[in-house]
Design a protein around this motif. Structure first.
Motif, PDB file in Angstrom:
ATOM      1  N   TYR A  61       2.694  -6.682   3.492  1.00 23.35           N
ATOM      2  CA  TYR A  61       2.682  -5.315   2.945  1.00 23.35           C
ATOM      3  C   TYR A  61       1.414  -4.577   3.334  1.00 23.35           C
ATOM      4  CZ  TYR A  61       1.875  -1.657  -0.539  1.00 23.35           C
ATOM      5  OH  TYR A  61       1.566  -0.470  -1.151  1.00 23.35           O
ATOM      6  N   HIS A  62       0.271  -5.205   3.140  1.00 25.73           N
ATOM      7  CA  HIS A  62      -0.990  -4.522   3.389  1.00 25.73           C
ATOM      8  C   HIS A  62      -1.296  -4.375   4.873  1.00 25.73           C
ATOM      9  CE1 HIS A  62      -1.716  -5.371  -0.904  1.00 25.73           C
ATOM     10  NE2 HIS A  62      -2.500  -4.316  -0.846  1.00 25.73           N
ATOM     11  N   ARG A  63      -0.740  -5.230   5.703  1.00 28.18           N
ATOM     12  CA  ARG A  63      -1.006  -5.125   7.138  1.00 28.18           C
ATOM     13  C   ARG A  63      -0.047  -4.172   7.842  1.00 28.18           C
ATOM     14  NH1 ARG A  63      -2.153 -10.954   9.838  1.00 28.18           N
ATOM     15  NH2 ARG A  63      -2.644  -9.545  11.571  1.00 28.18           N
ATOM     16  N   ASN A  64       1.083  -3.878   7.242  1.00 28.44           N
ATOM     17  CA  ASN A  64       2.090  -3.052   7.903  1.00 28.44           C
ATOM     18  C   ASN A  64       2.170  -1.625   7.372  1.00 28.44           C
ATOM     19  OD1 ASN A  64       3.691  -4.826   9.910  1.00 28.44           O
ATOM     20  ND2 ASN A  64       3.536  -6.116   8.093  1.00 28.44           N
ATOM     21  N   VAL A  65       1.448  -1.345   6.298  1.00 30.29           N
ATOM     22  CA  VAL A  65       1.355   0.020   5.780  1.00 30.29           C
ATOM     23  C   VAL A  65      -0.002   0.579   6.174  1.00 30.29           C
ATOM     24  CG1 VAL A  65       1.345   1.459   3.709  1.00 30.29           C
ATOM     25  CG2 VAL A  65       2.890  -0.501   3.854  1.00 30.29           C
ATOM     26  N   PRO A  66      -0.064   1.766   6.776  1.00 28.70           N
ATOM     27  CA  PRO A  66      -1.356   2.332   7.195  1.00 28.70           C
ATOM     28  C   PRO A  66      -2.347   2.408   6.040  1.00 28.70           C
ATOM     29  CG  PRO A  66       0.443   3.614   8.112  1.00 28.70           C
ATOM     30  CD  PRO A  66       1.069   2.637   7.141  1.00 28.70           C
ATOM     31  N   MET A  67      -3.606   2.158   6.351  1.00 27.28           N
ATOM     32  CA  MET A  67      -4.628   2.161   5.307  1.00 27.28           C
ATOM     33  C   MET A  67      -4.740   3.514   4.631  1.00 27.28           C
ATOM     34  SD  MET A  67      -8.607   0.921   5.481  1.00 27.28           S
ATOM     35  CE  MET A  67      -8.152  -0.776   5.856  1.00 27.28           C
ATOM     36  N   LEU A  68      -4.552   4.586   5.383  1.00 31.39           N
ATOM     37  CA  LEU A  68      -4.612   5.918   4.781  1.00 31.39           C
ATOM     38  C   LEU A  68      -3.549   6.078   3.705  1.00 31.39           C
ATOM     39  CD1 LEU A  68      -5.784   8.756   4.671  1.00 31.39           C
ATOM     40  CD2 LEU A  68      -4.244   9.401   6.543  1.00 31.39           C
ATOM     41  N   VAL A  69      -2.381   5.507   3.925  1.00 31.20           N
ATOM     42  CA  VAL A  69      -1.313   5.565   2.916  1.00 31.20           C
ATOM     43  C   VAL A  69      -1.739   4.803   1.665  1.00 31.20           C
ATOM     44  CG1 VAL A  69       1.076   4.953   2.403  1.00 31.20           C
ATOM     45  CG2 VAL A  69       0.477   5.860   4.662  1.00 31.20           C
ATOM     46  N   HIS A  70      -2.398   3.671   1.846  1.00 33.29           N
ATOM     47  CA  HIS A  70      -2.895   2.910   0.695  1.00 33.29           C
ATOM     48  C   HIS A  70      -3.892   3.747  -0.112  1.00 33.29           C
ATOM     49  CE1 HIS A  70      -1.065  -0.982   1.453  1.00 33.29           C
ATOM     50  NE2 HIS A  70      -1.427  -0.916   2.720  1.00 33.29           N
ATOM     51  N   VAL A  71      -4.797   4.406   0.596  1.00 32.25           N
ATOM     52  CA  VAL A  71      -5.808   5.229  -0.084  1.00 32.25           C
ATOM     53  C   VAL A  71      -5.141   6.343  -0.890  1.00 32.25           C
ATOM     54  CG1 VAL A  71      -7.726   6.834   0.263  1.00 32.25           C
ATOM     55  CG2 VAL A  71      -7.613   4.718   1.601  1.00 32.25           C
ATOM     56  N   LEU A  72      -4.188   7.031  -0.272  1.00 32.81           N
ATOM     57  CA  LEU A  72      -3.489   8.120  -0.961  1.00 32.81           C
ATOM     58  C   LEU A  72      -2.649   7.601  -2.126  1.00 32.81           C
ATOM     59  CD1 LEU A  72      -2.333  10.183   2.160  1.00 32.81           C
ATOM     60  CD2 LEU A  72      -4.243  10.695   0.626  1.00 32.81           C
ATOM     61  N   LEU A  73      -2.020   6.452  -1.938  1.00 33.04           N
ATOM     62  CA  LEU A  73      -1.190   5.867  -2.997  1.00 33.04           C
ATOM     63  C   LEU A  73      -2.019   5.515  -4.217  1.00 33.04           C
ATOM     64  CD1 LEU A  73       1.519   4.716  -4.006  1.00 33.04           C
ATOM     65  CD2 LEU A  73       0.919   2.563  -2.866  1.00 33.04           C
ATOM     66  N   TRP A  74      -3.182   4.903  -3.990  1.00 33.50           N
ATOM     67  CA  TRP A  74      -4.020   4.524  -5.121  1.00 33.50           C
ATOM     68  C   TRP A  74      -4.572   5.748  -5.848  1.00 33.50           C
ATOM     69  CZ3 TRP A  74      -5.316   0.327  -7.922  1.00 33.50           C
ATOM     70  CH2 TRP A  74      -4.839  -0.913  -7.479  1.00 33.50           C
ATOM     71  N   TYR A  75      -4.968   6.758  -5.091  1.00 40.46           N
ATOM     72  CA  TYR A  75      -5.614   7.908  -5.733  1.00 40.46           C
ATOM     73  C   TYR A  75      -4.611   8.827  -6.410  1.00 40.46           C
ATOM     74  CZ  TYR A  75      -8.628  11.924  -6.476  1.00 40.46           C
ATOM     75  OH  TYR A  75      -9.324  12.952  -7.047  1.00 40.46           O
ATOM     76  N   PHE A  76      -3.500   9.114  -5.740  1.00 38.34           N
ATOM     77  CA  PHE A  76      -2.538  10.072  -6.286  1.00 38.34           C
ATOM     78  C   PHE A  76      -1.393   9.407  -7.052  1.00 38.34           C
ATOM     79  CE2 PHE A  76      -4.296  12.466  -2.629  1.00 38.34           C
ATOM     80  CZ  PHE A  76      -4.774  13.565  -3.325  1.00 38.34           C
ATOM     81  N   GLY A  77      -1.171   8.126  -6.817  1.00 36.82           N
ATOM     82  CA  GLY A  77      -0.050   7.452  -7.455  1.00 36.82           C
ATOM     83  C   GLY A  77      -0.449   6.496  -8.564  1.00 36.82           C
ATOM     84  N   ILE A  78      -1.093   5.397  -8.163  1.00 35.17           N
ATOM     85  CA  ILE A  78      -1.417   4.350  -9.139  1.00 35.17           C
ATOM     86  C   ILE A  78      -2.395   4.851 -10.194  1.00 35.17           C
ATOM     87  CG2 ILE A  78      -2.471   2.067  -9.415  1.00 35.17           C
ATOM     88  CD1 ILE A  78      -1.373   1.357  -6.672  1.00 35.17           C
ATOM     89  N   SER A  79      -3.307   5.729  -9.820  1.00 38.89           N
ATOM     90  CA  SER A  79      -4.276   6.245 -10.797  1.00 38.89           C
ATOM     91  C   SER A  79      -3.584   6.964 -11.954  1.00 38.89           C
ATOM     92  CB  SER A  79      -5.259   7.193 -10.113  1.00 38.89           C
ATOM     93  OG  SER A  79      -4.580   8.337  -9.604  1.00 38.89           O
ATOM     94  N   ASN A  80      -2.452   7.607 -11.672  1.00 35.62           N
ATOM     95  CA  ASN A  80      -1.727   8.335 -12.716  1.00 35.62           C
ATOM     96  C   ASN A  80      -0.947   7.420 -13.651  1.00 35.62           C
ATOM     97  OD1 ASN A  80      -2.528  10.942 -11.877  1.00 35.62           O
ATOM     98  ND2 ASN A  80      -0.978  10.930 -10.256  1.00 35.62           N
ATOM     99  N   LEU A  81      -0.834   6.145 -13.289  1.00 36.28           N
ATOM    100  CA  LEU A  81      -0.147   5.181 -14.143  1.00 36.28           C
ATOM    101  C   LEU A  81      -1.089   4.533 -15.149  1.00 36.28           C
ATOM    102  CD1 LEU A  81       2.053   3.373 -11.446  1.00 36.28           C
ATOM    103  CD2 LEU A  81       2.690   5.287 -12.925  1.00 36.28           C
ATOM    104  N   LEU A  82      -2.377   4.777 -14.989  1.00 37.14           N
ATOM    105  CA  LEU A  82      -3.359   4.195 -15.903  1.00 37.14           C
ATOM    106  C   LEU A  82      -3.338   4.915 -17.243  1.00 37.14           C
ATOM    107  CD1 LEU A  82      -6.406   3.871 -13.457  1.00 37.14           C
ATOM    108  CD2 LEU A  82      -4.824   2.063 -14.144  1.00 37.14           C
ATOM    109  N   PRO A  83      -3.786   4.235 -18.306  1.00 41.23           N
ATOM    110  CA  PRO A  83      -3.923   4.917 -19.604  1.00 41.23           C
ATOM    111  C   PRO A  83      -4.844   6.128 -19.481  1.00 41.23           C
ATOM    112  CG  PRO A  83      -4.153   2.537 -19.855  1.00 41.23           C
ATOM    113  CD  PRO A  83      -4.125   2.801 -18.386  1.00 41.23           C
TER     114      PRO A  83
END
Length: 228
Positions: A61-83
């Motif tokens: 998963y981490h080697r086949n998804v571009p790192m930029l996508v990971h950065v955007l996913l964590w900042y705009f996606g996963i961060s919004n799932l936090l309390p």
């Protein structure tokens, strides 16, 4: 405007601030990548079938998804799932830097894990048998016998991927982290001095990469002098 004028005054302070953020981001990402990478390689070696499958999926998963996508996913996606309390805390404590470090670190950990896995494969099976014969368990054998030798074997590729991680910190500019590439773009927009501005950033990245490689060579020579 000459180079010495560009790196002096307020612009020089901006460059210095970008360098500091880049080094901080690279250090935090590398530390996370190394910890997770070692854990993944050890679990893959010591665990059962399901552990190996989990690690394989993680690495793929981490080697086949571009790192930029990971950065955007964590900042705009996963961060919004936090309390909400956690979201407020990250907003007050450079949340962009935190999520960028997590994304880059976890993505790089997949490469580090494969490097260490290759190093473990290079360790002679007799080493493990010898460790067991003197009373070492599976975990203690991994920590004290296998991993030290695996790191020596994997050092060249670990250094190469550390250089890649260092350069990939520039992707954090996509979420507003004031690292060197972000600062360089801001200065270029203000001065319209494209070549001198990006030349300064280029020299820093080249210098940083060379420093990492020199440190790797120094460690390799130390290990060889000790019979490693």
């Amino acid at each position: 405007m000459a180079f010495h004028e560009l790196i002096g005054g307020s612009y020089g302070k901006q460059f210095l601030g970008g360098v500091q953020f880049t080094l901080l981001l690279a250090s935090a990402s590398w530390l996370l990548a190394m910890i997770v990478g070692v854990a993944l390689a050890a679990v893959r070696k010591l665990g059962g079938v399901w552990s190996e499958r989990f690690v394989s999926v993680y690495v793929a998963y981490h080697r086949n998804v571009p790192m930029l996508v990971h950065v955007l996913l964590w900042y705009f996606g996963i961060s919004n799932l936090l309390p909400l309390a956690w979201q407020d805390w990250t907003l007050d404590h450079n949340g962009e830097l935190i999520f960028a470090a997590i994304a880059i670190g976890l993505c790089s950990s997949a490469y580090f894990a494969e490097d260490i896995r290759s190093g473990i494969r290079a360790v002679a099976p007799g080493q493990i048998e010898a460790a067991r014969s003197v009373g070492f368990g599976s975990v203690s054998s991994m920590v004290y016998i296998i991993l030290p030798q695996a790191f020596r074997a994997a050092l060249p590729t670990l250094v190469n991927n550390t250089v890649v991680l260092f350069k990939n910190t520039s992707m954090a500019m996509a979420i507003g982290v004031a690292e060197l590439t972000y600062v360089t773009k801001e200065i270029e927009n203000a001065t319209f001095l494209t070549f001198p501005t990006y030349a300064v950033a280029t020299l820093f990245y080249i210098g940083g990469s060379l420093c990492i490689m020199l440190v790797g060579e120094h460690i390799a020579r130390k290990l060889q002098s000790r019979g490693g």
